[in-house]
Design a protein around this motif. Structure first.
Motif, PDB file in Angstrom:
ATOM      1  N   GLN A  22      25.481  18.663  44.219  1.00 24.73           N
ATOM      2  CA  GLN A  22      26.464  18.273  43.209  1.00 24.73           C
ATOM      3  C   GLN A  22      27.285  19.477  42.778  1.00 24.73           C
ATOM      4  O   GLN A  22      26.750  20.552  42.527  1.00 24.73           O
ATOM      5  CB  GLN A  22      25.769  17.670  41.985  1.00 24.73           C
ATOM      6  CG  GLN A  22      26.745  17.207  40.904  1.00 24.73           C
ATOM      7  CD  GLN A  22      26.058  16.423  39.794  1.00 24.73           C
ATOM      8  OE1 GLN A  22      25.399  15.421  40.050  1.00 24.73           O
ATOM      9  NE2 GLN A  22      26.190  16.893  38.560  1.00 24.73           N
ATOM     10  N   LEU A  23      28.591  19.306  42.727  1.00 15.11           N
ATOM     11  CA  LEU A  23      29.493  20.383  42.333  1.00 15.11           C
ATOM     12  C   LEU A  23      29.730  20.376  40.839  1.00 15.11           C
ATOM     13  O   LEU A  23      29.707  21.413  40.178  1.00 15.11           O
ATOM     14  CB  LEU A  23      30.825  20.251  43.079  1.00 15.11           C
ATOM     15  CG  LEU A  23      31.873  21.324  42.804  1.00 15.11           C
ATOM     16  CD1 LEU A  23      31.345  22.696  43.208  1.00 15.11           C
ATOM     17  CD2 LEU A  23      33.159  21.004  43.581  1.00 15.11           C
ATOM     18  N   MET A  24      29.979  19.202  40.268  1.00  7.05           N
ATOM     19  CA  MET A  24      30.205  19.095  38.831  1.00  7.05           C
ATOM     20  C   MET A  24      30.067  17.649  38.386  1.00  7.05           C
ATOM     21  O   MET A  24      30.094  16.720  39.195  1.00  7.05           O
ATOM     22  CB  MET A  24      31.593  19.625  38.454  1.00  7.05           C
ATOM     23  CG  MET A  24      32.772  18.912  39.123  1.00  7.05           C
ATOM     24  SD  MET A  24      33.316  17.368  38.347  1.00  7.05           S
ATOM     25  CE  MET A  24      33.973  18.010  36.819  1.00  7.05           C
ATOM     26  N   SER A  25      29.898  17.477  37.072  1.00  8.78           N
ATOM     27  CA  SER A  25      29.852  16.151  36.476  1.00  8.78           C
ATOM     28  C   SER A  25      30.712  16.184  35.229  1.00  8.78           C
ATOM     29  O   SER A  25      30.492  17.009  34.332  1.00  8.78           O
ATOM     30  CB  SER A  25      28.412  15.760  36.120  1.00  8.78           C
ATOM     31  OG  SER A  25      28.380  14.471  35.535  1.00  8.78           O
ATOM     32  N   GLY A  26      31.721  15.315  35.183  1.00  8.70           N
ATOM     33  CA  GLY A  26      32.644  15.313  34.056  1.00  8.70           C
ATOM     34  C   GLY A  26      32.714  13.964  33.380  1.00  8.70           C
ATOM     35  O   GLY A  26      31.933  13.055  33.663  1.00  8.70           O
ATOM     36  N   LYS A  27      33.690  13.827  32.484  1.00  6.83           N
ATOM     37  CA  LYS A  27      33.831  12.598  31.699  1.00  6.83           C
ATOM     38  C   LYS A  27      34.267  11.418  32.552  1.00  6.83           C
ATOM     39  O   LYS A  27      34.031  10.263  32.197  1.00  6.83           O
ATOM     40  CB  LYS A  27      34.838  12.823  30.575  1.00  6.83           C
ATOM     41  CG  LYS A  27      36.237  13.234  31.061  1.00  6.83           C
ATOM     42  CD  LYS A  27      37.132  13.634  29.917  1.00  6.83           C
ATOM     43  CE  LYS A  27      38.512  14.094  30.415  1.00  6.83           C
ATOM     44  NZ  LYS A  27      39.362  14.558  29.299  1.00  6.83           N
ATOM     45  N   ARG A  41      33.684  18.934  52.537  1.00 10.29           N
ATOM     46  CA  ARG A  41      34.646  18.222  51.706  1.00 10.29           C
ATOM     47  C   ARG A  41      33.997  17.854  50.376  1.00 10.29           C
ATOM     48  O   ARG A  41      32.808  18.067  50.178  1.00 10.29           O
ATOM     49  CB  ARG A  41      35.146  16.953  52.425  1.00 10.29           C
ATOM     50  CG  ARG A  41      35.962  17.260  53.681  1.00 10.29           C
ATOM     51  CD  ARG A  41      36.370  16.001  54.430  1.00 10.29           C
ATOM     52  NE  ARG A  41      37.167  16.327  55.620  1.00 10.29           N
ATOM     53  CZ  ARG A  41      37.561  15.458  56.525  1.00 10.29           C
ATOM     54  NH1 ARG A  41      37.221  14.171  56.404  1.00 10.29           N
ATOM     55  NH2 ARG A  41      38.292  15.841  57.567  1.00 10.29           N
ATOM     56  N   CYS A  42      34.808  17.299  49.498  1.00  6.05           N
ATOM     57  CA  CYS A  42      34.298  16.831  48.215  1.00  6.05           C
ATOM     58  C   CYS A  42      34.259  15.314  48.208  1.00  6.05           C
ATOM     59  O   CYS A  42      35.148  14.656  48.770  1.00  6.05           O
ATOM     60  CB  CYS A  42      35.187  17.311  47.073  1.00  6.05           C
ATOM     61  SG  CYS A  42      34.974  19.042  46.661  1.00  6.05           S
ATOM     62  N   ALA A  43      33.256  14.779  47.560  1.00  8.47           N
ATOM     63  CA  ALA A  43      33.170  13.334  47.332  1.00  8.47           C
ATOM     64  C   ALA A  43      33.173  13.127  45.822  1.00  8.47           C
ATOM     65  O   ALA A  43      32.220  13.500  45.137  1.00  8.47           O
ATOM     66  CB  ALA A  43      31.913  12.759  47.960  1.00  8.47           C
ATOM     67  N   LYS A  44      34.242  12.557  45.324  1.00  7.93           N
ATOM     68  CA  LYS A  44      34.383  12.315  43.884  1.00  7.93           C
ATOM     69  C   LYS A  44      33.952  10.884  43.596  1.00  7.93           C
ATOM     70  O   LYS A  44      34.597   9.926  44.032  1.00  7.93           O
ATOM     71  CB  LYS A  44      35.829  12.545  43.444  1.00  7.93           C
ATOM     72  CG  LYS A  44      36.036  12.439  41.940  1.00  7.93           C
ATOM     73  CD  LYS A  44      37.450  12.871  41.562  1.00  7.93           C
ATOM     74  CE  LYS A  44      37.640  12.880  40.052  1.00  7.93           C
ATOM     75  NZ  LYS A  44      38.982  13.369  39.666  1.00  7.93           N
ATOM     76  N   VAL A  45      32.862  10.752  42.859  1.00  9.91           N
ATOM     77  CA  VAL A  45      32.305   9.441  42.544  1.00  9.91           C
ATOM     78  C   VAL A  45      32.729   9.069  41.125  1.00  9.91           C
ATOM     79  O   VAL A  45      32.260   9.652  40.144  1.00  9.91           O
ATOM     80  CB  VAL A  45      30.766   9.448  42.653  1.00  9.91           C
ATOM     81  CG1 VAL A  45      30.200   8.061  42.345  1.00  9.91           C
ATOM     82  CG2 VAL A  45      30.340   9.921  44.044  1.00  9.91           C
ATOM     83  N   PRO A 133      37.566  28.650  41.465  1.00  7.73           N
ATOM     84  CA  PRO A 133      37.358  28.526  40.020  1.00  7.73           C
ATOM     85  C   PRO A 133      38.539  27.849  39.334  1.00  7.73           C
ATOM     86  O   PRO A 133      39.650  27.801  39.871  1.00  7.73           O
ATOM     87  CB  PRO A 133      37.249  29.991  39.578  1.00  7.73           C
ATOM     88  CG  PRO A 133      38.149  30.720  40.535  1.00  7.73           C
ATOM     89  CD  PRO A 133      37.966  30.011  41.860  1.00  7.73           C
ATOM     90  N   ARG A 134      38.297  27.327  38.142  1.00  2.00           N
ATOM     91  CA  ARG A 134      39.390  26.827  37.320  1.00  2.00           C
ATOM     92  C   ARG A 134      40.145  28.020  36.736  1.00  2.00           C
ATOM     93  O   ARG A 134      39.583  29.107  36.571  1.00  2.00           O
ATOM     94  CB  ARG A 134      38.862  25.966  36.172  1.00  2.00           C
ATOM     95  CG  ARG A 134      38.105  24.737  36.609  1.00  2.00           C
ATOM     96  CD  ARG A 134      37.634  23.938  35.411  1.00  2.00           C
ATOM     97  NE  ARG A 134      36.886  24.748  34.459  1.00  2.00           N
ATOM     98  CZ  ARG A 134      36.350  24.286  33.332  1.00  2.00           C
ATOM     99  NH1 ARG A 134      36.502  23.017  33.016  1.00  2.00           N
ATOM    100  NH2 ARG A 134      35.680  25.089  32.521  1.00  2.00           N
ATOM    101  N   LEU A 135      41.395  27.814  36.406  1.00  2.00           N
ATOM    102  CA  LEU A 135      42.164  28.896  35.788  1.00  2.00           C
ATOM    103  C   LEU A 135      41.471  29.419  34.539  1.00  2.00           C
ATOM    104  O   LEU A 135      41.524  30.614  34.228  1.00  2.00           O
ATOM    105  CB  LEU A 135      43.573  28.400  35.420  1.00  2.00           C
ATOM    106  CG  LEU A 135      44.585  28.252  36.548  1.00  2.00           C
ATOM    107  CD1 LEU A 135      45.921  27.780  35.984  1.00  2.00           C
ATOM    108  CD2 LEU A 135      44.774  29.569  37.315  1.00  2.00           C
ATOM    109  N   ASP A 136      40.841  28.524  33.790  1.00  2.00           N
ATOM    110  CA  ASP A 136      40.183  28.918  32.547  1.00  2.00           C
ATOM    111  C   ASP A 136      39.063  29.930  32.767  1.00  2.00           C
ATOM    112  O   ASP A 136      38.663  30.618  31.834  1.00  2.00           O
ATOM    113  CB  ASP A 136      39.630  27.677  31.849  1.00  2.00           C
ATOM    114  CG  ASP A 136      39.031  27.991  30.490  1.00  2.00           C
ATOM    115  OD1 ASP A 136      39.750  28.550  29.633  1.00  2.00           O
ATOM    116  OD2 ASP A 136      37.831  27.692  30.287  1.00  2.00           O
ATOM    117  N   ASP A 137      38.578  30.017  34.002  1.00  8.39           N
ATOM    118  CA  ASP A 137      37.443  30.898  34.289  1.00  8.39           C
ATOM    119  C   ASP A 137      37.843  32.227  34.922  1.00  8.39           C
ATOM    120  O   ASP A 137      36.975  32.981  35.368  1.00  8.39           O
ATOM    121  CB  ASP A 137      36.461  30.181  35.227  1.00  8.39           C
ATOM    122  CG  ASP A 137      35.822  28.972  34.570  1.00  8.39           C
ATOM    123  OD1 ASP A 137      35.573  29.027  33.345  1.00  8.39           O
ATOM    124  OD2 ASP A 137      35.586  27.968  35.276  1.00  8.39           O
TER     125      ASP A 137
END
Length: 300
Positions: A22-27, A41-45, A133-137
Motif C-alpha cells: 500500500q502506498l497511501m490511504s486518503g479520504k 504501476r499504481c492501483a487507486k481503489v 514526494p508531494r510538493l508539501d514534503d
C-alpha cells in the motif's frame, strides 16, 4: 502481501501481476503499488460513498453533462437509482479528466484503465526511481521554485484550454517527479464553461500555487496569473502557448447601483413568470416522476 479484496478480480483477470504494497490511504481512496504487464504501476481503489469523508458537493458537480435524460432526472431528484448513478458519475470523473488532460499534454499520471472502481495508472517516481514526494514534503531553491511554478502555470493553462479546472489544487496534490511537477487527484475537477464557481475555483487553485512557491521565491507573491489567465479565457483569447505577464489590471470603476437594481428586478420578474408557467406543467411532472420510478425498479 495479502491481495486486497477489491484488487482480487484484476489479479484473476491478469490485469495485475502482483501487489507490492500500500502506498497511501486518503479520504477518497487507497493507493497500492502493483506490477502490471511487467511495469510498476499504481492501483487507486476508490472508497464507497459511505466511507468517504469528502462530500460530493453540488458546487463541484454543477455543469457535468449527463447524456441520458432519464438518468439525469433521477440524479437530480436523488432517487435510489439516481444516487447509484451519481456515485458512478463521481467515480468516472477522475478517469475522464485524466484521459482528457493527458491528451492535452497536461502532466498528470497516465491512466491505463478503470475497472470496478479501481483505476490503474502510471507510478510517479523521482530521479532515483523512488515514489515521488508531494510538493508539501520538499524544500526548494528559489530557482527551482520559479521553474516549477512556471511549469504548473503552463499546465493549468492547458487544463483550462481543455475545458477543466482542478478545483482543489494545492501543494498536497502535486507530486515532484524526475521530470517536474505532476498534478494528481482530479475527482472534483469542474467544467470551466458550465460551472458558476469555476472562475473562483480557478483563481483559488492558482493562488494556492503562488503562495506555496512564494515561500521559496518571494517575488512570486506579487504575481496575479489567476485573474490574467481567466480574463483571457473569458475573452476567447487563451491558448496553450499564450504569453503571460503575471500582472492584471483590476477594474476600479464604481458600480452603478441603479443599473444593478434594474437587472435584479428583471431577473426577479423572469423567475416569477417561469414559476407561473411551471404551475401548468404538473401533469408532465407526474409523468416524469413515474418514468423515474420505473427506471429505479427496472434495474437488475
Amino acid at each position: 502481501m495479502k491481495i486486497p479484496k477489491r484488487l482480487q478480480p484484476l489479479v484473476e483477470d491478469g490485469l495485475i501481476d502482483e501487489v507490492e504494497g500500500q502506498l497511501m490511504s486518503g479520504k477518497e481512496a487507497q493507493v497500492f503499488v502493483v506490477r502490471s504487464h511487467g511495469e510498476r504501476r499504481c492501483a487507486k481503489v476508490f472508497k464507497e460513498a459511505k466511507q468517504r469523508s469528502f462530500k460530493q458537493a453540488v458546487q463541484y458537480q454543477e455543469g457535468r453533462r449527463e447524456r441520458n435524460s432519464r438518468r439525469s432526472r433521477a440524479m437530480a431528484k436523488k432517487t435510489r437509482y439516481g444516487q447509484k448513478e451519481q456515485e458512478q458519475a463521481w467515480l468516472n470523473a477522475e478517469v475522464d479528466a485524466l484521459y482528457r488532460l493527458a491528451a492535452a499534454d497536461v502532466r498528470v499520471p497516465k491512466p491505463f484503465g478503470f475497472i470496478d472502481g479501481v483505476l490503474l495508472m502510471e507510478m510517479i517516481t523521482d530521479a532515483e526511481g523512488l515514489t515521488a514526494p508531494r510538493l508539501d514534503d520538499v524544500t526548494l531553491t528559489a530557482d527551482e521554485a520559479r521553474a516549477h511554478y512556471a511549469k504548473v502555470i503552463g499546465d493549468v493553462v492547458r487544463m483550462l484550454c481543455a475545458g477543466l479546472v482542478h478545483g482543489d489544487l494545492s501543494e498536497f496534490n502535486v507530486l515532484l517527479a524526475a521530470d517536474g511537477p505532476v498534478i494528481i487527484d482530479l475527482p472534483q475537477a469542474v467544467d470551466a464553461a458550465g460551472n458558476n464557481s469555476a472562475a473562483w475555483m480557478f483563481e483559488r487553485d492558482v493562488d494556492n500555487m503562488r503562495r506555496y512557491f512564494g515561500r521559496f521565491a518571494p517575488e512570486l507573491l506579487a504575481t496575479d496569473y489567476g485573474k490574467e489567465i481567466w480574463s483571457l479565457y473569458e475573452a476567447g483569447d487563451l491558448h496553450p502557448e499564450s504569453e503571460l505577464t503575471g500582472c492584471f489590471e483590476h477594474d476600479t470603476r464604481e458600480v452603478d447601483v441603479d443599473d444593478l437594481m434594474t437587472v435584479i428586478d428583471d431577473v426577479r420578474e423572469e423567475e416569477e413568470e417561469r414559476r407561473a408557467l411551471l404551475g401548468g406543467d404538473r401533469d408532465a411532472g407526474v409523468a416524469e416522476a413515474a418514468a423515474d420510478w420505473r427506471a429505479a425498479h427496472e434495474e437488475p
